[in-house]
Design an enzyme around this catalytic site. Structure first.
Site, PDB file in Angstrom:
ATOM      1  N   TYR A  40      11.087 -40.781  25.543  1.00  0.00           N
ATOM      2  CA  TYR A  40      10.730 -41.602  26.944  1.00  0.00           C
ATOM      3  C   TYR A  40       8.869 -41.997  27.124  1.00  0.00           C
ATOM      4  CZ  TYR A  40      14.290 -38.795  28.810  1.00  0.00           C
ATOM      5  OH  TYR A  40      16.150 -38.451  29.803  1.00  0.00           O
ATOM      6  N   LYS A 224      23.539 -31.648  38.434  1.00  0.00           N
ATOM      7  CA  LYS A 224      24.680 -32.234  38.167  1.00  0.00           C
ATOM      8  C   LYS A 224      24.623 -31.915  36.261  1.00  0.00           C
ATOM      9  CE  LYS A 224      22.627 -36.300  36.831  1.00  0.00           C
ATOM     10  NZ  LYS A 224      22.314 -37.829  36.881  1.00  0.00           N
ATOM     11  N   LYS A 226      25.885 -32.431  32.125  1.00  0.00           N
ATOM     12  CA  LYS A 226      25.374 -33.769  31.134  1.00  0.00           C
ATOM     13  C   LYS A 226      26.926 -33.609  30.635  1.00  0.00           C
ATOM     14  CE  LYS A 226      22.439 -36.768  31.613  1.00  0.00           C
ATOM     15  NZ  LYS A 226      22.202 -37.909  31.718  1.00  0.00           N
ATOM     16  N   ASP A 254      28.256 -36.238  34.612  1.00  0.00           N
ATOM     17  CA  ASP A 254      28.089 -37.210  34.040  1.00  0.00           C
ATOM     18  C   ASP A 254      28.008 -37.378  32.540  1.00  0.00           C
ATOM     19  OD1 ASP A 254      26.289 -39.932  33.613  1.00  0.00           O
ATOM     20  OD2 ASP A 254      23.867 -38.434  34.029  1.00  0.00           O
ATOM     21  N   ASN A 256      27.782 -40.407  30.667  1.00  0.00           N
ATOM     22  CA  ASN A 256      26.183 -41.421  30.094  1.00  0.00           C
ATOM     23  C   ASN A 256      27.138 -42.730  29.022  1.00  0.00           C
ATOM     24  OD1 ASN A 256      23.482 -38.970  29.767  1.00  0.00           O
ATOM     25  ND2 ASN A 256      23.015 -40.856  30.392  1.00  0.00           N
ATOM     26  N   GLU A 280      29.657 -39.775  36.506  1.00  0.00           N
ATOM     27  CA  GLU A 280      29.309 -40.841  36.642  1.00  0.00           C
ATOM     28  C   GLU A 280      28.465 -41.524  35.433  1.00  0.00           C
ATOM     29  OE1 GLU A 280      23.693 -40.726  36.235  1.00  0.00           O
ATOM     30  OE2 GLU A 280      24.981 -39.249  37.214  1.00  0.00           O
ATOM     31  N   GLU A 309      23.008 -47.156  36.987  1.00  0.00           N
ATOM     32  CA  GLU A 309      21.015 -47.099  36.495  1.00  0.00           C
ATOM     33  C   GLU A 309      21.107 -48.549  35.593  1.00  0.00           C
ATOM     34  OE1 GLU A 309      20.935 -43.771  33.073  1.00  0.00           O
ATOM     35  OE2 GLU A 309      22.080 -42.858  34.404  1.00  0.00           O
ATOM     36  N   ASP A 332      18.337 -48.108  40.552  1.00  0.00           N
ATOM     37  CA  ASP A 332      17.332 -48.631  39.962  1.00  0.00           C
ATOM     38  C   ASP A 332      16.264 -49.240  39.858  1.00  0.00           C
ATOM     39  OD1 ASP A 332      16.581 -46.272  36.118  1.00  0.00           O
ATOM     40  OD2 ASP A 332      15.986 -48.926  36.323  1.00  0.00           O
ATOM     41  N   HIS A 359      19.182 -43.588  40.484  1.00  0.00           N
ATOM     42  CA  HIS A 359      18.892 -42.665  39.741  1.00  0.00           C
ATOM     43  C   HIS A 359      17.682 -42.851  39.559  1.00  0.00           C
ATOM     44  CE1 HIS A 359      17.439 -43.556  35.139  1.00  0.00           C
ATOM     45  NE2 HIS A 359      18.449 -42.498  35.121  1.00  0.00           N
ATOM     46  N   ALA A 360      17.083 -41.267  38.654  1.00  0.00           N
ATOM     47  CA  ALA A 360      15.588 -41.733  38.823  1.00  0.00           C
ATOM     48  C   ALA A 360      15.900 -40.635  37.235  1.00  0.00           C
ATOM     49  CB  ALA A 360      14.860 -40.633  39.895  1.00  0.00           C
ATOM     50  N   GLY A 361      13.900 -39.913  37.022  1.00  0.00           N
ATOM     51  CA  GLY A 361      14.456 -39.299  35.985  1.00  0.00           C
ATOM     52  C   GLY A 361      13.465 -39.310  34.705  1.00  0.00           C
ATOM     53  N   GLU A 390      18.592 -37.979  42.815  1.00  0.00           N
ATOM     54  CA  GLU A 390      17.957 -37.807  41.708  1.00  0.00           C
ATOM     55  C   GLU A 390      16.646 -36.922  41.146  1.00  0.00           C
ATOM     56  OE1 GLU A 390      19.394 -37.519  36.995  1.00  0.00           O
ATOM     57  OE2 GLU A 390      18.741 -39.373  38.138  1.00  0.00           O
TER      58      GLU A 390
END
Length: 444
Positions: A40, A224, A226, A254, A256, A280, A309, A332, A359-361, A390
């Site tokens: 990140y 949520k 994944k 989600d 992705n 998602e 996002e 986003d 969307h966040a995180g 989120e």
């Protein structure tokens, strides 16, 4: 870090210096289906006025490639340095178009990809600077603006077949009724959030159970999960999560971007028993008609489609809405062209009566997007039905004004600005490639 010094006579209000910093925070994220080894990171922008006031902006990335975003920011420097804040905000639509319509750099987009991420980082810093100058948190700056001033910040080019300036103004004027009561409600109770922190891919069953137990004790009711790596494992994990959170709490899934269209329909149909509210990013984020086909196929199962996002711009959102390709809009704060373009999407979503669930995180995304969703409720949608923002519980310790969550709700920030500013200690430690944190890891 490089500093850009404009000619003295060019300095009016904004930017006697300008710096760009790419921060690799080295947070090895829990695995998602298409992002298996992220670091990140963020491209971090600081604007400084000749009076010493600074504005901070960023755009979120997953590590490698952040330096490309920084190069794009550097390429846009000449469009910003030497301007005054008053000049920018007096014609914010014109300034937005200046950044997105440069005769040569526009070819790199237009209004998408790396160049648009850089635009977002720059504009986020401008909005932060403006809010600080006004002594208000960004959401309050927006809430206190007249509908006419808000509309003047939006570039309506390419979306007038769906939303004209006159229609946008009408929507905002109509939402003035009850605005103060909604603002007081948010200050008192906060905005509903959901958690993504309990069910990343790769977590053991024991870890899933513990995280869900802790979240439930903390007041969380929306979770949520994944999915997308292995169908049998997804069925087992989703059953486990549903058993942990009970039948009345909300579950979302989600993928992705993991599947082709037919695969998405089949896979999600096999998960219908756990009653997910949405799937998602089931397929390519660019496939509008594919999302429409998935939405149509899953509608009888009561499962909506959420995406956004990685939606490039307001034009793509326009087409998603026109095609009935999503039932939940996920804006986003760093993918679109900052607040300006997000305002356009919020208004289009409201016109189509599609709820916005941001969307966040990533790095700073929770800090940023809380301002936008507060504004949406207070001044646009006036509704909390099927709406939530989120939340992921990491990296907030790097920010001067981190998000505040109380009873699974975002509490409105009270400190002036867009909540973008990072701690100097974090900047110094994590700046790529010379920060101390990077010395611990081999370059990829």
């Amino acid at each position: 870090m490089r500093w850009y010094e404009p000619h003295e006579e060019e300095v009016k209000f904004l930017c006697c210096c300008f710096c760009e910093e790419a921060l690799g925070l080295l947070f090895l994220s829990p695995s998602a289906p298409q992002h298996t080894d992220p670091d990140y990171s963020a491209a971090y922008v600081v604007l400084e006025t000749d009076g010493g006031l600074r504005g901070f902006g960023l755009t979120f990335t997953l590590g490698k490639g952040t330096e490309i975003v920084v190069c794009a920011v550097q390429a846009m420097t000449g469009l910003v340095v030497g301007k005054s804040l008053e000049e920018i905000v007096r014609d914010f639509r014109g300034f937005y178009r200046l950044l997105t319509s440069d005769g040569q750099m526009r070819w790199l987009g237009p209004e998408k990809g790396v160049i648009h991420l850089a635009t977002a980082a720059l504009l986020n810093a401008v909005w932060d600077l403006w809010a600080r100058m006004e002594g208000k948190p960004l959401w309050k700056l927006l809430v206190d603006m007249s509908p006419e001033r808000l509309v003047s910040c939006i570039d309506f080019r390419y979306i007038t077949d769906v939303l004209t300036e006159e229609e946008a103004l009408e929507l905002l004027v109509k939402a003035q009724e009850g605005k103060r009561q909604r603002e007081e409600e948010m200050l008192r109770e906060g905005y509903p959030a959901y958690t993504t922190s309990c069910a990343w891919l790769g977590y053991s069953d024991q870890q899933l159970k513990q995280l869900c137990t802790d979240a439930l004790k903390g007041g969380w009711t929306k979770f949520k999960v994944k999915v997308g790596a292995d169908l049998d494992d997804d069925v087992r994990r989703c059953r486990l999560i549903r058993q942990m959170i009970g039948p009345d709490n909300t579950l979302m899934i989600d993928a992705n971007q993991r599947w082709d269209v037919s695969e998405a329909i089949s896979w999600v149909s096999n998960l219908a028993e756990v009653k997910p509210l949405w799937i998602e990013e089931p397929t390519s984020p660019d496939d509008i008609l594919g999302h429409a086909a998935i939405s149509k196929a899953l509608a009888p199962l009561g499962i909506g489609v959420a995406t956004g996002e990685q939606c490039h711009n307001r034009v793509m959102f326009k087409q998603f809405l026109q095609a009935g390709a999503l039932q939940f809009v996920q804006i986003d704060s760093c993918r679109l062209g900052s607040v300006n373009e997000n305002l356009a999407v919020l208004l289009m979503a409201h016109k189509f009566r599609v709820p916005v669930c941001p969307h966040a995180g990533g790095v700073g995304l929770c800090e940023l997007v809380q301002h936008l969703i507060l504004f949406d409720y207070i001044c646009v949608s006036a509704s909390l039905s099927n709406r939530m923002c989120e939340y992921v519980d990491h990296l907030h310790e790097h920010f001067v004004c981190p998000v505040v969550i109380h009873n699974a709700r975002y509490m409105p920030p009270k400190i002036p600005g867009y909540s973008c500013e990072m701690l100097e200690s974090s900047v110094k430690k994590h700046q790529y490639p010379d920060g101390d944190a990077w010395k611990l890891y081999p370059k990829k």
